[in-house]
Each structure stands twice: as structure tokens, then as C-alpha cells.
Scaffold this motif. Sequence first.
Motif, PDB file in Angstrom:
ATOM      1  N   ALA A 128       0.856  -1.199   0.000  1.00 30.53           N
ATOM      2  CA  ALA A 128       0.000   0.000   0.000  1.00 30.53           C
ATOM      3  C   ALA A 128       0.886   1.241   0.000  1.00 30.53           C
ATOM      4  O   ALA A 128       1.959   1.256   0.617  1.00 30.53           O
ATOM      5  CB  ALA A 128      -0.907   0.010   1.214  1.00 30.53           C
ATOM      6  N   PRO A 129       0.474   2.312  -0.692  1.00 35.31           N
ATOM      7  CA  PRO A 129       1.297   3.519  -0.739  1.00 35.31           C
ATOM      8  C   PRO A 129       1.430   4.160   0.639  1.00 35.31           C
ATOM      9  O   PRO A 129       0.436   4.333   1.351  1.00 35.31           O
ATOM     10  CB  PRO A 129       0.545   4.433  -1.711  1.00 35.31           C
ATOM     11  CG  PRO A 129      -0.868   3.930  -1.701  1.00 35.31           C
ATOM     12  CD  PRO A 129      -0.774   2.456  -1.472  1.00 35.31           C
ATOM     13  N   ALA A 130       2.670   4.496   1.013  1.00 38.23           N
ATOM     14  CA  ALA A 130       2.936   5.117   2.312  1.00 38.23           C
ATOM     15  C   ALA A 130       3.329   6.575   2.170  1.00 38.23           C
ATOM     16  O   ALA A 130       2.989   7.395   3.030  1.00 38.23           O
ATOM     17  CB  ALA A 130       4.049   4.369   3.041  1.00 38.23           C
ATOM     18  N   PHE A 131       4.034   6.904   1.097  1.00 35.84           N
ATOM     19  CA  PHE A 131       4.506   8.280   0.937  1.00 35.84           C
ATOM     20  C   PHE A 131       4.730   8.560  -0.537  1.00 35.84           C
ATOM     21  O   PHE A 131       5.443   7.820  -1.215  1.00 35.84           O
ATOM     22  CB  PHE A 131       5.815   8.497   1.713  1.00 35.84           C
ATOM     23  CG  PHE A 131       6.017   9.906   2.170  1.00 35.84           C
ATOM     24  CD1 PHE A 131       5.485  10.339   3.370  1.00 35.84           C
ATOM     25  CD2 PHE A 131       6.716  10.813   1.398  1.00 35.84           C
ATOM     26  CE1 PHE A 131       5.653  11.653   3.796  1.00 35.84           C
ATOM     27  CE2 PHE A 131       6.890  12.118   1.805  1.00 35.84           C
ATOM     28  CZ  PHE A 131       6.364  12.543   3.018  1.00 35.84           C
ATOM     29  N   ALA A 132       4.101   9.621  -1.041  1.00 37.49           N
ATOM     30  CA  ALA A 132       4.241  10.001  -2.446  1.00 37.49           C
ATOM     31  C   ALA A 132       4.677  11.452  -2.522  1.00 37.49           C
ATOM     32  O   ALA A 132       4.141  12.318  -1.822  1.00 37.49           O
ATOM     33  CB  ALA A 132       2.912   9.806  -3.184  1.00 37.49           C
ATOM     34  N   ALA A 133       5.661  11.723  -3.370  1.00 39.76           N
ATOM     35  CA  ALA A 133       6.214  13.066  -3.516  1.00 39.76           C
ATOM     36  C   ALA A 133       6.580  13.278  -4.981  1.00 39.76           C
ATOM     37  O   ALA A 133       6.521  12.333  -5.789  1.00 39.76           O
ATOM     38  CB  ALA A 133       7.443  13.218  -2.610  1.00 39.76           C
ATOM     39  N   PRO A 134       6.953  14.498  -5.356  1.00 41.17           N
ATOM     40  CA  PRO A 134       7.298  14.738  -6.758  1.00 41.17           C
ATOM     41  C   PRO A 134       8.425  13.845  -7.296  1.00 41.17           C
ATOM     42  O   PRO A 134       8.485  13.590  -8.499  1.00 41.17           O
ATOM     43  CB  PRO A 134       7.718  16.217  -6.752  1.00 41.17           C
ATOM     44  CG  PRO A 134       6.930  16.823  -5.645  1.00 41.17           C
ATOM     45  CD  PRO A 134       6.886  15.757  -4.588  1.00 41.17           C
ATOM     46  N   ASP A 135       9.313  13.345  -6.405  1.00 39.91           N
ATOM     47  CA  ASP A 135      10.430  12.523  -6.890  1.00 39.91           C
ATOM     48  C   ASP A 135      10.145  11.018  -6.816  1.00 39.91           C
ATOM     49  O   ASP A 135      11.056  10.208  -7.009  1.00 39.91           O
ATOM     50  CB  ASP A 135      11.703  12.844  -6.111  1.00 39.91           C
ATOM     51  CG  ASP A 135      11.624  12.426  -4.644  1.00 39.91           C
ATOM     52  OD1 ASP A 135      10.491  12.230  -4.141  1.00 39.91           O
ATOM     53  OD2 ASP A 135      12.679  12.294  -4.007  1.00 39.91           O
ATOM     54  N   GLY A 136       8.904  10.626  -6.535  1.00 40.39           N
ATOM     55  CA  GLY A 136       8.575   9.205  -6.508  1.00 40.39           C
ATOM     56  C   GLY A 136       7.751   8.847  -5.285  1.00 40.39           C
ATOM     57  O   GLY A 136       7.217   9.719  -4.596  1.00 40.39           O
TER      58      GLY A 136
END
Length: 584
Positions: A32-40
Amino acid sequence: MTHAALPTSQDDPGVSRLFGAVDHWSSRTPTAPAFAAPDGSLDFHGLALRTRSIVTALARAGVGKETVVAVTTGRSRLAASSLLAVWWLGATAVPIDDRNPAERIAYLLEDARAEVLLAHGVPPFAASSQLPVIDPETAAKPVSGNPVLAERDSCAYVIYTSGTSGKPKGVEISYAGLGVFLDALCTIGLTPGGMGLNPLSPAFDGWLWCTFLHLLHGQGTAIADMHADDGEAVDLAARITAIGPRTVSLTPSLIAPCIDALTSVEVVVIAGERCPKALADRLSERHRVLNVYGPTETTIAATWSDTARGDDVSTIGTPLPGYSVRVLDDNGKPVPANTIGELYIGGDGVALGYRNLPDLTAERFVRIGGERFYRTGDLVVAREDGQLEFAGRCDEQVKVRGFRIELAEIEQVAAELPAVTAAAAFVLESGETVGLAVTVADGHDLTKGNALIREHCRARLPEHMVPSVVDFVPALPLTTNGKVDRAELARAAAAARQFTGRAPGTPRETEVCAVWSELLDHSITDVDADFFELGGHSLLAARIVAALRQSTGLKLSIPVLLANPTPALLAEELDRRATAEVAS
């Protein structure tokens, strides 16, 4: 199902809840996604591995208990892992926004007595600091074993806020305080899965709220960068729609224009500003709403109201678990119900104090009946039902777009210029930006004075503290008590900008004026009026650009608006682009 609070012993400062949550969700929902940012992005399994890898890299550099680590990774996919790694070792984190002016960053590093810099690559400001730089991307074998057990009263992090001395002041939060805050977050009870939104500066303690509220409950965090590097308009409503978050935490002024984009949102957290009752009521019709209040000095939050409990969320509610409050008069005596008094906050969440400022610490952190309290300077009314209503300030600290600002810091920076003999900052009537009134020495050319002062401030202050308006006055107005009359300065600034200049003369000028009028919230009838002198700022610029792109169908960016800061110039540029598009 929600993630229950993890049990801790009396000796455990409570930060272990974060590590327990990471382990729990990396085992239960590893992909499951935990952390999303502009660099991935990272899933929960990746978050756990990256945290342990950064721990190894930091430990190799000698980081251990109470080592001061400056952290500038707040907008990357490794932001949460970086902070968790610092706390794994019992060290002290100093979150820094790498977009702040270099002079300000240099001061923060020196004042915090930073020993290590955790940053991607080598930031431009790193050379002057001569600090060892640890890149979180550095490949390192993930550490095994358990986190270091930090001392409860040791410093977990230092957050810098605006200061009355002209320099930012560092607020020291203990591991015990962080633990109390995390305990409180665990009681909210979000539904696991999906994403929560984080649009805040990594140097603002609200960033920690947005990130760890989600992590503890098995939701991911999506970083929504409000300052696009390519200059394109940042449309927060569009970002919310694209991310589809289940949880959002925003100031009332940010959430109001986005209210129709909250279709996926289950829980709305409003904080940072007084919330109008009409907005609170409208949000409550579709969402669970929490109104959260708390100074940085009380570990992010101290009181909240919650529609899930039947609270009136136009109030700031009642104390969080582990906190206590008192409402006192000028003599330190409790006030009756429904009477205004100053809010004092107690409990383990109260900060250790201000870094390197013992006198200010003694003034603001006081003992009452053997318990340590923080004097907030905020005025509240304690209702008979126990709910607290925010009623203003008893000093000159202000809030602008959710940011706490000491007006004296802006004045001190302006006074550095040789031509300035006196300066007074004030909040414009819109409430969304600050202005500055100055007196100058004889013989100085004021032709470019406005731009000169603003650029001087921009080189030393964060964007939200840069005055949008600079007025030159023969003398600063005073109240009958001999203090600067900031209300009069705000009224004079508004009156001076009731432009009666050239009216719109083309359809495009009319279109631009209509958009500006709607978003600046007052009628714009002078096509030669300057955007910033009308009270504009970066967030409004983004909204205006987004609105004009939608209405015209033309490509437009924030730098284009800044280069054409009047309706006439912007209309001319839009007409030029429309002609070029037809020709192509």
C-alpha cells in the motif's frame, strides 16, 4: 478497523508508536502507498526498509543520542523516513525548508548548533555551514534490532517560528511531548488505506501532523507542492481531485476555494486560523470535521473539536488527551464561564523552551500550582459546555494564511536599510498578506523604494512574511496609548488602493479585471493597478493563473503574471498569446 495505540512503558517516550505503526502496516499492507512526492513514492515495506537504511548511514556518521541533525528532505519521498531515522537514534531533528533564503538557513543551522545535515546531494547553503552532509539516497544495509530508547526530556526536534527580536526562535520539543501528541493522534480513528494530503512547508510543524496522522492509521501521505518549479500555476483543487485523498488538513482560507473538490474526502481537519461558522457548517454537512488548535510550543496541537463527538467545530474545542488548559485574567486568576481570558496550556506536550533564549523561556513557560504551563498569548472564551472559542491575541503576533508571524521581525529586517528610519508592519484588511509602512531619511530617492524594500525582505524572510505593500509615510500613526496604530495603517492602505484610474477598455481587460475582482475579493476597476499593491501573494497568483487558463484556454504561468502585474499588461499578453495561437 483502525490501528490501536501501541502500549508503552513509563520509560518509553512514546515515539516508538511510529516505529510500531511502520512495522504493523509494512506487515499488514506492505504494497500500500505510504509516501508520495514529486520525486517518486514508497509503499509501507519500502518506508520501513528506507528508514532502517538511513539509520545505518547516520550511525556511520556518528549520529547518536541528542546529536543535532538538520533535515532538508521534506518534499521528497524520503521525508518521513529521514525523520524516523533521526528519532530511531534518539537524536534531535531540525526540519528546514531549503527554499528559505540562504541567510536565514545559515542562521538556523548556527542557532540550532547543527552537527550533521541530512539532505539530497549538497545543497547550495551547505558549503558555508561546513557540516558533514548525509544523503538519504546513500545505499546502506538496513539496520537490524530496535530503536534507541531516548530520554523522555531530551529534545526530539526544534521548529523555528517568527521571533520578536528580528530573528526566528527555535522551539524545543521533547520526546515525551512528541509521545503525548502521538498518543492523541491514535485516538482519532481514521479508516486505514488510501491517501492523506500534505501541502505544507516541511519547516512548519503542521507538516508533522499531516504526515504522522496518516501513517499511524495506515494511510499514505501525498505531498502536494504548492510551488511548482516550472512556474506553472498550482491549482490546489485540481491536486486534491487528482490525488483523491480520504483525509485533508488545511487552513480555512485554503480549503474554502476547494470545497467542491473534496468528493473523496472523509475527514477534514481545519487548523491554523479561526474558522467561520458558515464554512464549518458547510463542511460538516458532507464530512467528519475536526477543528484543531495548538501553538508550536505545545507540540503541534493542544485542543480540538470533532463533529464525531457532536462538537461545534467553529470552536477550538477541548484539550487533547494528555493536555490541560486554564483561562486566566491579567492577574493569573481563573475567569468565569463566557468571559474572555488568556489561554494557558499544560501537560507533557508543553515544549522544553526556546533554544538559547532562557529569559524568553522563563517569561512564556510558567508554573501554576506545581504544573508547568505555556502562556499562549491567545484570548479565548470558555463556554459553559467546556468548548473554547478563539477571541484574538493580547500582543502583536498575527496569523497570515495559517503562518504565525511576529510583526517585529519584518520591521527589524526593513530597518536594516540605511534609508529607513522607522518601520511598522501590519496585516492588510484581506487578512491574507502583510503590509509595511516606513519613514525614510531626507534626501533618499523613493522612486524604486517599494521594490527595493520588498527585495531586501525577500532575501531574508520566508515568502509569507514578505510585505506585498510598502507605504511611505511622513510619520507612523500612534494610538492614544502611544503605540503604533496598525489598524489605521491597514485602513490607510486600503483607502489608498481604492483605485479610480483607467477603466477597462477592451474585452480582455474586462475579463482580467473580473477574475481579479472575484479572487482578490474586492472590485478591481483600474487596469493599471499593481497585483501586489492590491494585496496579491503567491497563492492568489496561482488561483488567478488557474482561473484565466480555464476561462481563456491559453497557456499561462505564474512568472507571466509576475512580469505583467497589472490587468492592462496581462490582458495585452493574453491577446498576444491568443493571436500567436491562431497564427500557428
